[in-house]
Every structure is written in structure tokens, then in C-alpha cells.
Design a protein around this motif. Structure first.
Motif, PDB file in Angstrom:
ATOM      1  N   LEU A 222      11.559  -9.118   4.977  1.00  0.00           N
ATOM      2  CA  LEU A 222      10.747  -8.140   5.791  1.00  0.00           C
ATOM      3  C   LEU A 222       9.037  -8.706   5.534  1.00  0.00           C
ATOM      4  O   LEU A 222       7.978  -8.264   6.521  1.00  0.00           O
ATOM      5  N   ILE A 223       8.260  -9.021   4.589  1.00  0.00           N
ATOM      6  CA  ILE A 223       7.197  -9.525   4.196  1.00  0.00           C
ATOM      7  C   ILE A 223       7.427 -10.494   5.029  1.00  0.00           C
ATOM      8  O   ILE A 223       6.038 -10.380   5.605  1.00  0.00           O
ATOM      9  N   TYR A 224       8.104 -11.950   5.357  1.00  0.00           N
ATOM     10  CA  TYR A 224       7.482 -12.354   5.907  1.00  0.00           C
ATOM     11  C   TYR A 224       7.270 -11.943   7.940  1.00  0.00           C
ATOM     12  O   TYR A 224       6.355 -12.186   8.714  1.00  0.00           O
ATOM     13  N   GLY A 225       8.093 -10.618   8.208  1.00  0.00           N
ATOM     14  CA  GLY A 225       7.742  -9.643   9.294  1.00  0.00           C
ATOM     15  C   GLY A 225       6.305  -9.227   9.306  1.00  0.00           C
ATOM     16  O   GLY A 225       5.982  -9.135  10.628  1.00  0.00           O
ATOM     17  N   PHE A 226       6.383  -9.037   8.691  1.00  0.00           N
ATOM     18  CA  PHE A 226       5.353  -8.066   8.348  1.00  0.00           C
ATOM     19  C   PHE A 226       3.903  -9.470   7.863  1.00  0.00           C
ATOM     20  O   PHE A 226       2.328  -9.092   9.128  1.00  0.00           O
ATOM     21  N   ALA A 227       4.276 -10.127   7.579  1.00  0.00           N
ATOM     22  CA  ALA A 227       2.927 -11.351   7.630  1.00  0.00           C
ATOM     23  C   ALA A 227       2.891 -12.348   8.364  1.00  0.00           C
ATOM     24  O   ALA A 227       2.115 -13.828   8.758  1.00  0.00           O
ATOM     25  N   GLY A 228       4.103 -13.087   9.020  1.00  0.00           N
ATOM     26  CA  GLY A 228       4.246 -14.402   9.301  1.00  0.00           C
ATOM     27  C   GLY A 228       4.174 -15.575   8.652  1.00  0.00           C
ATOM     28  O   GLY A 228       4.062 -16.176   9.661  1.00  0.00           O
ATOM     29  N   SER A 229       4.503 -15.448   7.100  1.00  0.00           N
ATOM     30  CA  SER A 229       4.623 -16.647   6.558  1.00  0.00           C
ATOM     31  C   SER A 229       5.434 -16.252   5.515  1.00  0.00           C
ATOM     32  O   SER A 229       4.986 -14.647   4.897  1.00  0.00           O
ATOM     33  N   VAL A 230       5.383 -17.572   4.588  1.00  0.00           N
ATOM     34  CA  VAL A 230       6.164 -16.103   3.264  1.00  0.00           C
ATOM     35  C   VAL A 230       5.262 -17.468   1.969  1.00  0.00           C
ATOM     36  O   VAL A 230       5.661 -16.808   0.898  1.00  0.00           O
ATOM     37  N   GLN A 231       4.449 -17.750   2.400  1.00  0.00           N
ATOM     38  CA  GLN A 231       3.167 -18.528   1.364  1.00  0.00           C
ATOM     39  C   GLN A 231       2.405 -16.931   0.847  1.00  0.00           C
ATOM     40  O   GLN A 231       2.550 -16.266   1.903  1.00  0.00           O
ATOM     41  N   LEU A 232       2.170 -17.449  -0.762  1.00  0.00           N
ATOM     42  CA  LEU A 232       1.559 -15.962  -1.195  1.00  0.00           C
ATOM     43  C   LEU A 232       0.633 -15.611  -0.678  1.00  0.00           C
ATOM     44  O   LEU A 232      -0.079 -14.295  -0.211  1.00  0.00           O
ATOM     45  N   ALA A 233      -0.940 -16.895  -0.409  1.00  0.00           N
ATOM     46  CA  ALA A 233      -2.071 -16.465  -0.042  1.00  0.00           C
ATOM     47  C   ALA A 233      -1.459 -16.045   1.477  1.00  0.00           C
ATOM     48  O   ALA A 233      -2.533 -15.420   2.292  1.00  0.00           O
ATOM     49  N   ALA A 241      -5.959  -7.549   5.370  1.00  0.00           N
ATOM     50  CA  ALA A 241      -6.015  -7.692   7.177  1.00  0.00           C
ATOM     51  C   ALA A 241      -5.396  -6.599   7.644  1.00  0.00           C
ATOM     52  O   ALA A 241      -5.794  -5.866   8.691  1.00  0.00           O
ATOM     53  N   ARG A 242      -4.569  -5.997   6.867  1.00  0.00           N
ATOM     54  CA  ARG A 242      -2.854  -4.842   8.030  1.00  0.00           C
ATOM     55  C   ARG A 242      -2.822  -5.236   9.195  1.00  0.00           C
ATOM     56  O   ARG A 242      -3.135  -4.676  10.214  1.00  0.00           O
ATOM     57  N   VAL A 243      -2.400  -6.726   9.852  1.00  0.00           N
ATOM     58  CA  VAL A 243      -2.052  -7.087  10.544  1.00  0.00           C
ATOM     59  C   VAL A 243      -0.341  -7.112  11.162  1.00  0.00           C
ATOM     60  O   VAL A 243      -0.833  -6.818  12.046  1.00  0.00           O
ATOM     61  N   GLY A 244       0.515  -6.119  10.119  1.00  0.00           N
ATOM     62  CA  GLY A 244       1.338  -5.864  10.969  1.00  0.00           C
ATOM     63  C   GLY A 244       1.811  -4.641  10.739  1.00  0.00           C
ATOM     64  O   GLY A 244       0.283  -3.500  10.232  1.00  0.00           O
ATOM     65  N   SER A 245       2.620  -3.389  10.504  1.00  0.00           N
ATOM     66  CA  SER A 245       3.523  -2.906  10.283  1.00  0.00           C
ATOM     67  C   SER A 245       3.513  -2.416   8.911  1.00  0.00           C
ATOM     68  O   SER A 245       4.420  -3.346   8.076  1.00  0.00           O
TER      69      SER A 245
END
Length: 535
Positions: A222-233, A241-245
Motif C-alpha cells: 500500500l505504501i508503494y501504491g502511495f509513493a511509487g517506491s519502497v525506499q524510505l527517502a 508532497a502528499r502526492v497520492g491517496s
């Protein structure tokens, strides 16, 4: 047609000069497996013990050397670097946690290797595959067969514990979670005595641990779906930026918290702790109580400070509630316990609540320069202080015995102060440290996390923590009263004479508990110099 042939691939760059302490541990674990395969049975114990202790010392020396070469700020705080293609963060907190894990693992290995208490063999089952009470198991015991596989299993778990808090992306963290967990599931079921309860503990730990890992993995998705990445940075940048849901973020954050809070034994994900602590071999319980908690809190801090630090106002109320619930459950239910290992398990739960109280305190970078002590510094100190006291206390538990081996029912500890005043006195000292009595490491640790939380505005939580500390003091003092002021039941307790291995473990635990209570500043300074998590 030639597109694939003409494609170029960048070979991964791995800075072995900064990762070799971790690689040493995994290398020793692999060599330990080969020792089991090729060395005669009679030579395995000595070879595994020397290999494990030597590997831990070599890795610890490596951690010190890496820390010396790590660049630092003008104020002395360490910086760090991201290694292994962005998968591992080698920074001050990682190295501090690695050092603490290696020192505590060293004395835990001594407990694993204790032979004198069981008549010349270790406390682990001679033949784990045999059903309890069968002829095969009796033959293994009578022939002095030992499961020396516990040493490479332990080393794999230590390697996973080192990788867990240093992981810079969620997938690496998940792999580390499994590497540290799977050996522990096996170790919990290998008790030489009380085989059924040991196997039950292992099964419960495995099933519940599998559920928690699933929660963690689903949260990662789910975090990947939000951020598009699994890296913490990248996750931190996306949160800022609140780019996702927001729904994906909050749900994923909650599921990640479930997986991590399970490992630290926080309520309401604590149900496995008393059963596993009671059923597992006491040496394994000691190892888990100290080292697993350090690794899990290190990972929890990295995820919520680095990846989700910008969402602090979203996850802070959750941590408030979990801290309060964990302290209350651990302190109150411990009063009703009649088994010393279950009581220490609920004590561990309560301490997890105290540490989470520090989590909501002053973060690095959040008015940290004005704070007397930051949350990261206080939590690192608390984990070290609790680790030494916990291993020492469980080492004492291995000494109190009857005809059936260890006796952990509180009624069997009555009169222990008369039978063995030194052993009872040392155990009482550990209990006073857990209670947070001055001149012990427990007092300094609680002062540190409470100060941090108060500075962060969490004064209601601090007041609850102080109240729960008073409640917890009751069951610690009750055990002391039973040992020194109660008449023995039946023949009374018997205290076995340990070898130098367990003696060293108890001595180191008691000495460090006293030193960290009387002179805590060097370790506090070391935690401050560790700096902050690299982003």
C-alpha cells in the motif's frame, strides 16, 4: 532485434568496507552449517562455540572501525551513507544498534553453550524431530546427543537483527524480518525438558509471526501504491508532497505498524509474548528479550522517523494509544502471574510501552538542539540498559531448579534468599532495575525517555507511565518478598552451580546494570554522537 544485445547493465556497487561487520555474521552462520555437515559429532560443540564467539568479536571490531571512519558533523554527531544500491543505511544509529546487538549476543552465546546445568549437555533437545516421551528422545538424552545447530541458527538470527534496523527500503526490511524470525521459531521449540510446552510456544510464535509478516508486506504494498517506491527517502518525499491517496498512506502506515509492533511485543499485538517466553528454552528467551527488542525498535524508529517522519501528526495519536495500552496491560496483568518467566514477559511488554513513550518525544530535527535529550538518544540508551538487565535476569532463572530441571513457579522460589543469598540478591537487583529504582540502569533509562516525551509535549503519557511504573514495582517487590521473607515450600529451591559461562553472563549483566545507573553519561554521549538517521 539488437536492442537487448546492445543494452547495457550497471553492475551493483557494494561498499564492502562498510558492510563487512554484517557479512562476517552471515559468513560465520554459513560456515556453522558446514561444520554441522562435515565435522564429527564430538567436535561440533567446541568448533561452533569458538566460531560463534570469534565471529561476534570480529564483527564488533569491524563496527568500531567503520564507526571511526564514518564522517561526522562539527558537533561530533555521525553522518552515514546509503550502501548496496540504496538498500542499507550505514549511519550512526545503525552502528550503535549493531554494537549493542553484538555485545548482548556475545553473552547470549555463553548461555546457549552452558552444559553444566544439564549434566554435561546443553539445554537444547538432543533430537528435536523425535516426539516428546518417545524411545528415540530418551536414547538421544541418554547418549548425550546435542543440537549444536542452535549456534548457526542463532548467527543467522543475529545477521537478520543487524540488517533489520539498517534497511533503507521496505523490501529489504521484510527480508531481514524473515531472516531474523525463522531461526527464532525453530529455537523456541528446542527445549530439552518440557518439550510439549516448548513446541507449543514455537508453533504459536510461528503462526502469529507469519500473520504479522503478512501485515507488514501488505502495508509495504500500500505504501508503494502511495509513493511509487519502497525506499524510505522516496516515501518521505511523497508524504511531504502528499502526492497520492491519503487512504493508501494511512492504511499502509497502520499495517506496517502492526508488523513492527508485533516484534517489540506492544499491545494489542503482545499475546504471543508470555507463552513464547515461558515455553522457549530460557537461553533463547533471554536472547529474544534483549536482542529482538533492540532490532525491532531500531526498525520502528527508522520507518517512522525517516520514511514517515513528515506524517508525524498522523501516526503520533496511534503511538500515544499503543504506548498507554501497552504499559497498562504489561503492568497490571503481570500482578496476576505465578510463573517467573511469564511475569518477566509481561514486564517486557510494559517496558515496550515505556520505550514507545519516548518515541513520541523530541525527534531529531524537531527542536532537537533545544532539547536536553532527544527521543532517539533516550530510546537507544533504554534498549541497552534493558538488554543487559534482561539477559542477566533470565540467566539467574536457569539456576533455580528441582528434580525436573528449571522451576519457574513463584512458590518454588520461596526461601531462595536463605538457600542462595547471592543468587537471590543479584536477581533482586535486576528486579529493582526493572522497577526503575535509583542507582540502577532502569532509573536512568526511564528518566531519559520520560524527559524526552515531556519535552515533546506528551506529559499526560509521562504521568501514566509513572503511575504504571509504581504498579509494576508492586510485582517486582512481591518476588523479592517471596525470596527473602517467605518460608520454603517442601524441600525448598535448589540452586545449581553454573559453569564460568553463565557466571560471566550474570556478572556482566549485573555490572552493566550498576554502571549504567551510576555512570550513564558515556553511553548517553555515545548515543548522542550516533547522530540521526540518514535520509
Amino acid at each position: 532485434m539488437n536492442t537487448l544485445a546492445e543494452a547495457t547493465f550497471d553492475s551493483p556497487e557494494i561498499a564492502y568496507g562498510r558492510l563487512y561487520p554484517l557479512l562476517i555474521i552471515f559468513g560465520v552462520a554459513i560456515v556453522g552449517v558446514l561444520v554441522e555437515a562435515f565435522l564429527p559429532r564430538r567436535q561440533r560443540y567446541t568448533a561452533q562455540l569458538v566460531l560463534s564467539l570469534g565471529g561476534l568479536v570480529a564483527s564488533l571490531v569491524g563496527v568500531v572501525l567503520v564507526a571511526r571512519d564514518l564522517p561526522s558533523h562539527n558537533d561530533g554527531a555521525s553522518l552515514g551513507s546509503i550502501e548496496a544500491m540504496g538498500a542499507i543505511a550505514v549511519d550512526g544509529p545503525s552502528l550503535f544498534i549493531w554494537g549493542a546487538l553484538l555485545v548482548l549476543s556475545f553473552i547470549s552465546v555463553l548461555l546457549f553453550a552452558e552444559r553444566q546445568l544439564e549434566g554435561g549437555v546443553t539445554a537444547f533437545a538432543g533430537q528435536a524431530a523425535a516426539l516428546p516421551g518417545t524411545e528415540a528422545e530418551r536414547q538421544a538424552s541418554s547418549q548425550g546427543v546435542e543440537h549444536t545447530e542452535v549456534f548457526p541458527l542463532m548467527m543467522f538470527a543475529i545477521g537478520g537483527m543487524m540488517l533489520f534496523p539498517a534497511s533503507n527500503d521496505l523490501l529489504t526490511m521484510f527480508v531481514a524480518l524473515e531472516v531474523l524470525s525463522l531461526p527464532l521459531y525453530l529455537l523456541c521449540g528446542l527445549a530439552r525438558r518440557r518439550r510439549l510446552i516448548s513446541q507449543e510456544a514455537a508453533l504459536k510464535y510461528f503462526l502469529l509471526g507469519a500473520f504479522s509478516s503478512a501485515f507488514f508486506l501488505y502495508g509495504t504494498a500500500l505504501i508503494y501504491g502511495f509513493a511509487g517506491s519502497v525506499q524510505l527517502a522516496d516515501i518521505s518525499a511523497a508524504v511531504s508532497a502528499r502526492v497520492g491517496s491519503s487512504t493508501l498512506l494511512l492504511t499502509g502506515m497502520g499495517l506496517l505498524a502492526v508488523g513492527l509492533l508485533f516484534k517489540v511485543g506492544a499491545a494489542p499485538f503482545h499475546a504471543w509474548t508470555p507463552d513464547v517466553y515461558q515455553g522457549a528454552p530460557t537461553a533463547v528467551t533471554a536472547f529474544m528479550s534483549a536482542c529482538t527488542k533492540i532490532a525491532a525498535f531500531g526498525a520502528l524508529l527508522r520507518v517512522f522517523y525517516v520514511g514517515l517522519g513528515s506524517a508525524r501528526w498522523d501516526w503520533q495519536p496511534m503511538m500515544w494509544a499503543i504506548a498507554g495500552l501497552t504499559m497498562a496491560i504489561g503492568s497490571v496483568i503481570a500482578i496476576t502471574q505465578t510463573d517467573i518467566k511469564r511475569m518477566l514477559a509481561y514486564s517486557s511488554i510494559a517496558h515496550a510501552g515505556f520505550i514507545i513513550t519516548g518515541l513520541v518525544g523530541v525527534q531529531q530535527g524537531v527542536n532537537a538542539a533545544e532539547a536536553e535529550i532527544t527521543s532517539l538518544q533516550s530510546i537507544l540508551f533504554y534498549l541497552v540498559a534493558y538488554g543487559f538487565a534482561s539477559i542477566g535476569a533470565f540467566a539467574v532463572v536457569t539456576l533455580v531448579r528441582d528434580a525436573g530441571g528449571e522451576t519457574t513457579h513463584l512458590s518454588r522460589w520461596a526461601g531462595l534468599g536463605r538457600e542462595a543469598p547471592i543468587v537471590a540478591g543479584v536477581f533482586a537487583f535486576f528486579l529493582l532495575a526493572f522497577a526503575g529504582i535509583p542507582l540502577t540502569s532502569g532509573f536512568t533509562g526511564k528518566w531519559a525517555v520520560f524527559t524526552s516525551a515531556w519535552s515533546g509535549g506528551a506529559w499526560p503519557l509521562v504521568l501514566l507511565a509513572v503511575l504504571m511504573s509504581v504498579v509494576a514495582a508492586f510485582f517486582y517487590v512481591r518476588v523479592i518478598v517471596i525470596m527473602f521473607f517467605s518460608d520454603p515450600v517442601g524441600d525448598g529451591p535448589t540452586v545449581a552451580v553454573p559453569s564460568i559461562l553463565t557466571t560471566v553472563t550474570i556478572t556482566v549483566g549485573a555490572t552493566m546494570t550498576l554502571v549504567l545507573g551510576v555512570m550513564p553519561q558515556p553511553v548517553l554521549d555515545l548515543a548522542r554522537q550516533a547522530g540521526e538517521f540518514i535520509r
